[in-house]
Motif scaffolding. Sequence first.
Motif, PDB file in Angstrom:
ATOM      1  N   TRP A  23      27.905 -38.582  39.640  1.00 47.06           N
ATOM      2  CA  TRP A  23      26.939 -39.144  38.698  1.00 47.06           C
ATOM      3  C   TRP A  23      25.954 -38.074  38.237  1.00 47.06           C
ATOM      4  O   TRP A  23      25.674 -37.946  37.046  1.00 47.06           O
ATOM      5  CB  TRP A  23      26.197 -40.308  39.353  1.00 47.06           C
ATOM      6  N   ASN A  24      25.409 -37.307  39.179  1.00 47.98           N
ATOM      7  CA  ASN A  24      24.445 -36.261  38.821  1.00 47.98           C
ATOM      8  C   ASN A  24      25.087 -35.170  37.974  1.00 47.98           C
ATOM      9  O   ASN A  24      24.467 -34.671  37.028  1.00 47.98           O
ATOM     10  CB  ASN A  24      23.827 -35.654  40.082  1.00 47.98           C
ATOM     11  N   ASP A  25      26.304 -34.778  38.305  1.00 52.25           N
ATOM     12  CA  ASP A  25      26.993 -33.747  37.518  1.00 52.25           C
ATOM     13  C   ASP A  25      27.234 -34.211  36.085  1.00 52.25           C
ATOM     14  O   ASP A  25      26.985 -33.477  35.132  1.00 52.25           O
ATOM     15  CB  ASP A  25      28.322 -33.368  38.172  1.00 52.25           C
ATOM     16  N   TRP A  26      27.727 -35.423  35.953  1.00 46.95           N
ATOM     17  CA  TRP A  26      28.029 -35.935  34.614  1.00 46.95           C
ATOM     18  C   TRP A  26      26.753 -36.147  33.803  1.00 46.95           C
ATOM     19  O   TRP A  26      26.700 -35.816  32.623  1.00 46.95           O
ATOM     20  CB  TRP A  26      28.811 -37.226  34.699  1.00 46.95           C
ATOM     21  N   SER A  27      25.744 -36.736  34.412  1.00 44.64           N
ATOM     22  CA  SER A  27      24.509 -36.983  33.656  1.00 44.64           C
ATOM     23  C   SER A  27      23.859 -35.656  33.273  1.00 44.64           C
ATOM     24  O   SER A  27      23.304 -35.529  32.180  1.00 44.64           O
ATOM     25  CB  SER A  27      23.548 -37.867  34.435  1.00 44.64           C
ATOM     26  N   GLY A  28      23.932 -34.656  34.147  1.00 42.84           N
ATOM     27  CA  GLY A  28      23.403 -33.339  33.796  1.00 42.84           C
ATOM     28  C   GLY A  28      24.157 -32.723  32.636  1.00 42.84           C
ATOM     29  O   GLY A  28      23.570 -32.116  31.742  1.00 42.84           O
ATOM     30  N   LYS A  29      25.476 -32.881  32.640  1.00 40.34           N
ATOM     31  CA  LYS A  29      26.293 -32.348  31.549  1.00 40.34           C
ATOM     32  C   LYS A  29      25.966 -33.049  30.236  1.00 40.34           C
ATOM     33  O   LYS A  29      25.818 -32.402  29.198  1.00 40.34           O
ATOM     34  CB  LYS A  29      27.773 -32.525  31.893  1.00 40.34           C
ATOM     35  N   ASN A  31      23.175 -34.599  29.446  1.00 38.35           N
ATOM     36  CA  ASN A  31      21.821 -34.226  29.029  1.00 38.35           C
ATOM     37  C   ASN A  31      21.813 -32.833  28.414  1.00 38.35           C
ATOM     38  O   ASN A  31      21.119 -32.594  27.416  1.00 38.35           O
ATOM     39  CB  ASN A  31      20.858 -34.285  30.212  1.00 38.35           C
ATOM     40  N   ALA A  32      22.568 -31.912  28.994  1.00 30.66           N
ATOM     41  CA  ALA A  32      22.639 -30.557  28.441  1.00 30.66           C
ATOM     42  C   ALA A  32      23.283 -30.581  27.054  1.00 30.66           C
ATOM     43  O   ALA A  32      22.830 -29.873  26.144  1.00 30.66           O
ATOM     44  CB  ALA A  32      23.416 -29.641  29.378  1.00 30.66           C
ATOM     45  N   ASP A  33      24.328 -31.378  26.893  1.00 28.08           N
ATOM     46  CA  ASP A  33      24.974 -31.490  25.584  1.00 28.08           C
ATOM     47  C   ASP A  33      24.022 -32.086  24.549  1.00 28.08           C
ATOM     48  O   ASP A  33      23.998 -31.650  23.393  1.00 28.08           O
ATOM     49  CB  ASP A  33      26.236 -32.351  25.675  1.00 28.08           C
ATOM     50  N   ALA A  34      23.221 -33.074  24.957  1.00 30.44           N
ATOM     51  CA  ALA A  34      22.270 -33.689  24.034  1.00 30.44           C
ATOM     52  C   ALA A  34      21.189 -32.686  23.635  1.00 30.44           C
ATOM     53  O   ALA A  34      20.802 -32.627  22.458  1.00 30.44           O
ATOM     54  CB  ALA A  34      21.636 -34.925  24.669  1.00 30.44           C
ATOM     55  N   GLU A  35      20.697 -31.898  24.574  1.00 27.71           N
ATOM     56  CA  GLU A  35      19.696 -30.877  24.261  1.00 27.71           C
ATOM     57  C   GLU A  35      20.267 -29.823  23.315  1.00 27.71           C
ATOM     58  O   GLU A  35      19.588 -29.377  22.392  1.00 27.71           O
ATOM     59  CB  GLU A  35      19.189 -30.208  25.536  1.00 27.71           C
ATOM     60  N   LEU A  40      20.635 -27.401  17.889  1.00 28.48           N
ATOM     61  CA  LEU A  40      21.431 -27.057  16.704  1.00 28.48           C
ATOM     62  C   LEU A  40      20.940 -27.801  15.468  1.00 28.48           C
ATOM     63  O   LEU A  40      20.903 -27.239  14.370  1.00 28.48           O
ATOM     64  CB  LEU A  40      22.905 -27.357  16.960  1.00 28.48           C
ATOM     65  N   ALA A  41      20.546 -29.054  15.639  1.00 27.53           N
ATOM     66  CA  ALA A  41      20.028 -29.828  14.498  1.00 27.53           C
ATOM     67  C   ALA A  41      18.715 -29.233  14.001  1.00 27.53           C
ATOM     68  O   ALA A  41      18.487 -29.150  12.785  1.00 27.53           O
ATOM     69  CB  ALA A  41      19.837 -31.290  14.906  1.00 27.53           C
ATOM     70  N   ARG A  42      17.839 -28.806  14.926  1.00 24.13           N
ATOM     71  CA  ARG A  42      16.578 -28.185  14.508  1.00 24.13           C
ATOM     72  C   ARG A  42      16.832 -26.885  13.753  1.00 24.13           C
ATOM     73  O   ARG A  42      16.205 -26.620  12.725  1.00 24.13           O
ATOM     74  CB  ARG A  42      15.693 -27.908  15.725  1.00 24.13           C
ATOM     75  N   GLU A  43      17.770 -26.077  14.240  1.00 31.28           N
ATOM     76  CA  GLU A  43      18.091 -24.825  13.545  1.00 31.28           C
ATOM     77  C   GLU A  43      18.656 -25.098  12.156  1.00 31.28           C
ATOM     78  O   GLU A  43      18.305 -24.425  11.187  1.00 31.28           O
ATOM     79  CB  GLU A  43      19.082 -24.008  14.363  1.00 31.28           C
ATOM     80  N   ARG A  44      19.530 -26.096  12.064  1.00 31.15           N
ATOM     81  CA  ARG A  44      20.111 -26.456  10.770  1.00 31.15           C
ATOM     82  C   ARG A  44      19.027 -26.930   9.812  1.00 31.15           C
ATOM     83  O   ARG A  44      18.998 -26.545   8.639  1.00 31.15           O
ATOM     84  CB  ARG A  44      21.158 -27.555  10.965  1.00 31.15           C
ATOM     85  N   ASP A  45      18.091 -27.743  10.317  1.00 31.67           N
ATOM     86  CA  ASP A  45      17.004 -28.235   9.473  1.00 31.67           C
ATOM     87  C   ASP A  45      16.111 -27.099   8.994  1.00 31.67           C
ATOM     88  O   ASP A  45      15.677 -27.080   7.839  1.00 31.67           O
ATOM     89  CB  ASP A  45      16.169 -29.267  10.220  1.00 31.67           C
TER      90      ASP A  45
END
Length: 77
Positions: A23-29, A31-35, A40-45
């Motif tokens: 659970w911790n490994d997946w949720s960390g992954k 969360n990292a993908d969401a960050e 990337l969205a901020r850079e694109r904007d």
Amino acid sequence: MLLRILLFVGLAVLVYLGVRRIWNDWSGKFNADAEEAKRLARERDKLERQRPDVIDLKRGDDGTYRPKDRDDADKRH
């Protein structure tokens, strides 16, 4: 009988710890993908704001967004 109870408790603890680690490994992954997606969205904007065909909008007193005037920075309300 006591050995059987200890065996089942030990197995339950091992399963609990394994599930918790997964659970911790997946949720960390995730969360990292969401960050990374946010970054990337901020850079694109930021890059899109620098394009010449993008219009900056300013919110008026009535709540409507309108294009900024070039001399709007000089006006004081």
